[in-house]
Design a protein around this motif. Structure first.
Motif, PDB file in Angstrom:
ATOM      1  N   SER A  58       0.833  -1.202   0.000  1.00  0.00           N
ATOM      2  CA  SER A  58       0.000   0.000   0.000  1.00  0.00           C
ATOM      3  C   SER A  58       0.869   1.254   0.000  1.00  0.00           C
ATOM      4  O   SER A  58       0.548   2.244  -0.677  1.00  0.00           O
ATOM      5  CB  SER A  58      -0.943   0.005   1.203  1.00  0.00           C
ATOM      6  N   ALA A  59       1.986   1.211   0.731  1.00  0.00           N
ATOM      7  CA  ALA A  59       2.907   2.353   0.719  1.00  0.00           C
ATOM      8  C   ALA A  59       3.522   2.534  -0.660  1.00  0.00           C
ATOM      9  O   ALA A  59       3.668   3.665  -1.151  1.00  0.00           O
ATOM     10  CB  ALA A  59       4.003   2.146   1.764  1.00  0.00           C
ATOM     11  N   ALA A  66       0.915   9.215  -5.316  1.00  0.00           N
ATOM     12  CA  ALA A  66       0.928  10.525  -4.650  1.00  0.00           C
ATOM     13  C   ALA A  66       2.105  10.625  -3.683  1.00  0.00           C
ATOM     14  O   ALA A  66       1.921  10.614  -2.458  1.00  0.00           O
ATOM     15  CB  ALA A  66      -0.395  10.748  -3.916  1.00  0.00           C
ATOM     16  N   PRO A  67       3.316  10.723  -4.199  1.00  0.00           N
ATOM     17  CA  PRO A  67       4.490  10.793  -3.307  1.00  0.00           C
ATOM     18  C   PRO A  67       4.466  12.017  -2.385  1.00  0.00           C
ATOM     19  O   PRO A  67       5.026  11.975  -1.287  1.00  0.00           O
ATOM     20  CB  PRO A  67       5.662  10.859  -4.296  1.00  0.00           C
ATOM     21  N   GLU A  68       3.793  13.071  -2.819  1.00  0.00           N
ATOM     22  CA  GLU A  68       3.752  14.282  -2.000  1.00  0.00           C
ATOM     23  C   GLU A  68       2.859  14.129  -0.771  1.00  0.00           C
ATOM     24  O   GLU A  68       2.887  14.972   0.128  1.00  0.00           O
ATOM     25  CB  GLU A  68       3.255  15.462  -2.856  1.00  0.00           C
ATOM     26  N   TRP A  69       2.069  13.049  -0.705  1.00  0.00           N
ATOM     27  CA  TRP A  69       1.181  12.837   0.434  1.00  0.00           C
ATOM     28  C   TRP A  69       1.846  12.064   1.581  1.00  0.00           C
ATOM     29  O   TRP A  69       1.239  11.873   2.631  1.00  0.00           O
ATOM     30  CB  TRP A  69      -0.072  12.086   0.000  1.00  0.00           C
ATOM     31  N   ALA A  70       3.051  11.621   1.403  1.00  0.00           N
ATOM     32  CA  ALA A  70       3.733  10.856   2.448  1.00  0.00           C
ATOM     33  C   ALA A  70       3.825  11.685   3.731  1.00  0.00           C
ATOM     34  O   ALA A  70       4.339  12.801   3.729  1.00  0.00           O
ATOM     35  CB  ALA A  70       5.123  10.445   1.985  1.00  0.00           C
ATOM     36  N   LEU A 144      -3.221   4.787   5.587  1.00  0.00           N
ATOM     37  CA  LEU A 144      -3.172   5.733   6.708  1.00  0.00           C
ATOM     38  C   LEU A 144      -1.782   5.759   7.354  1.00  0.00           C
ATOM     39  O   LEU A 144      -1.314   6.823   7.777  1.00  0.00           O
ATOM     40  CB  LEU A 144      -4.234   5.370   7.753  1.00  0.00           C
ATOM     41  N   VAL A 145      -1.127   4.622   7.411  1.00  0.00           N
ATOM     42  CA  VAL A 145       0.245   4.589   7.921  1.00  0.00           C
ATOM     43  C   VAL A 145       1.160   5.383   6.995  1.00  0.00           C
ATOM     44  O   VAL A 145       2.008   6.162   7.444  1.00  0.00           O
ATOM     45  CB  VAL A 145       0.733   3.128   8.056  1.00  0.00           C
TER      46      VAL A 145
END
Length: 279
Positions: A58-59, A66-70, A144-145
């Motif tokens: 999932s990660a 969406a790498p900017e959402w990390a 979510l993690v």
């Protein structure tokens, strides 16, 4: 090993020792040779392979999309973060569990959990090897993690697994509390909020004509509130006379662990007619 994993293991062992002391953890009534194999294989598969795979997968998907959402939710209020897990993990698991008792093909992925003719902490992770890999709530939790809520997930899991392990244990912690009259109003609230042995044992009961059985309901895992909210709750403060499934042909070891690679057998009545599944 992460601290939360150690805490969950300690809770699991605590309930296991209680069963060992009070009700023979390893020698349950009506258990078969296959029961121990299914429980050992499915538990190891989930904890060692499936759950870590889902977290990383999932990660990876989120990083690609969406790498900017990390870590975007890392500073979120803790109560809102818990609410997200309750809805996206626990409520989604309620609906996944409910669907598993509504559609025959999904029930074949879940039947291993109900095939045991006993209650025990041994059942907590007992399921078909593909069942958890398809569970939406685990994938949502992984997202979510990724969004930065891993610190909340750790505490949430400790609470959730404590409730689930306690609900499966055949040494019912609520039985004694029900016998204390002045606690009745407190238990009224507790049994409508979280899963208890009485409400969850009802879901595992074998015979539909047993007043304490409700295997077409009581689907909640952490929160029993979902059953109350969505009309699938049955509260009796009693416990089934026996556990397992009825009106189905025996399930092979292969079917329990790896259906559809091992197809189910068909039950026949005395006239040789196929008996439909009562899931």
């Amino acid at each position: 090993m992460p601290a939360y994993s150690i805490a969950i293991l300690a809770i699991y062992l605590g309930f296991g020792l209680l069963e060992l002391w009070r009700s023979n953890l390893f020698t349950k009534d009506e258990q078969t040779r296959d029961d121990g194999i299914v429980e050992a294989v499915s538990t190891a598969m989930l904890l060692v392979v499936t759950q870590p795979m889902i977290v990383f997968a999932s990660a990876g998907i989120m990083w690609a999309v969406a790498p900017e959402w990390a870590g975007a939710l890392q500073g979120l209020n803790v109560l809102l973060a818990i609410l997200l897990f309750l809805v996206l993990d626990d409520m989604m698991q309620y609906w996944w569990h409910r669907a598993s008792h509504s559609f025959a093909w999904l029930y074949n992925l879940h039947r291993a959990h109900h095939n045991a003719r006993y209650m025990s902490v041994r059942l907590v992770y007992r399921n078909n090897l593909f069942y958890y890999a398809m569970m939406p709530g685990l994938w949502f939790s992984g997202v979510l993690v990724y969004l930065g809520l891993g610190w909340v997930y750790a505490g949430y899991l400790i609470v959730k697994m404590t409730v689930i392990i306690g609900a499966h244990c055949d040494v019912a912690w609520d039985r004694r509390l029900y016998s204390i009259k002045w606690l009745s109003p407190v238990m009224w609230l507790v049994e409508r909020t979280i899963s208890t042995p009485a409400t969850h044992h009802a879901h595992h009961g074998r015979h539909a004509d047993d007043p304490a059985v409700h295997y077409k309901g009581n689907y909640g895992n952490l929160l029993f509130f979902w059953d109350v909210l969505f009309g699938t709750a049955k509260i009796t403060r009693t416990y089934p006379q026996s556990y397992g499934v009825e009106n189905l042909a025996p399930a092979s070891l292969g079917q329990q662990l790896m259906w559809p690679l091992f197809p189910e057998q068909k039950a026949e009545d005395e006239n040789g007619q196929t008996v439909g599944e009562a899931v």
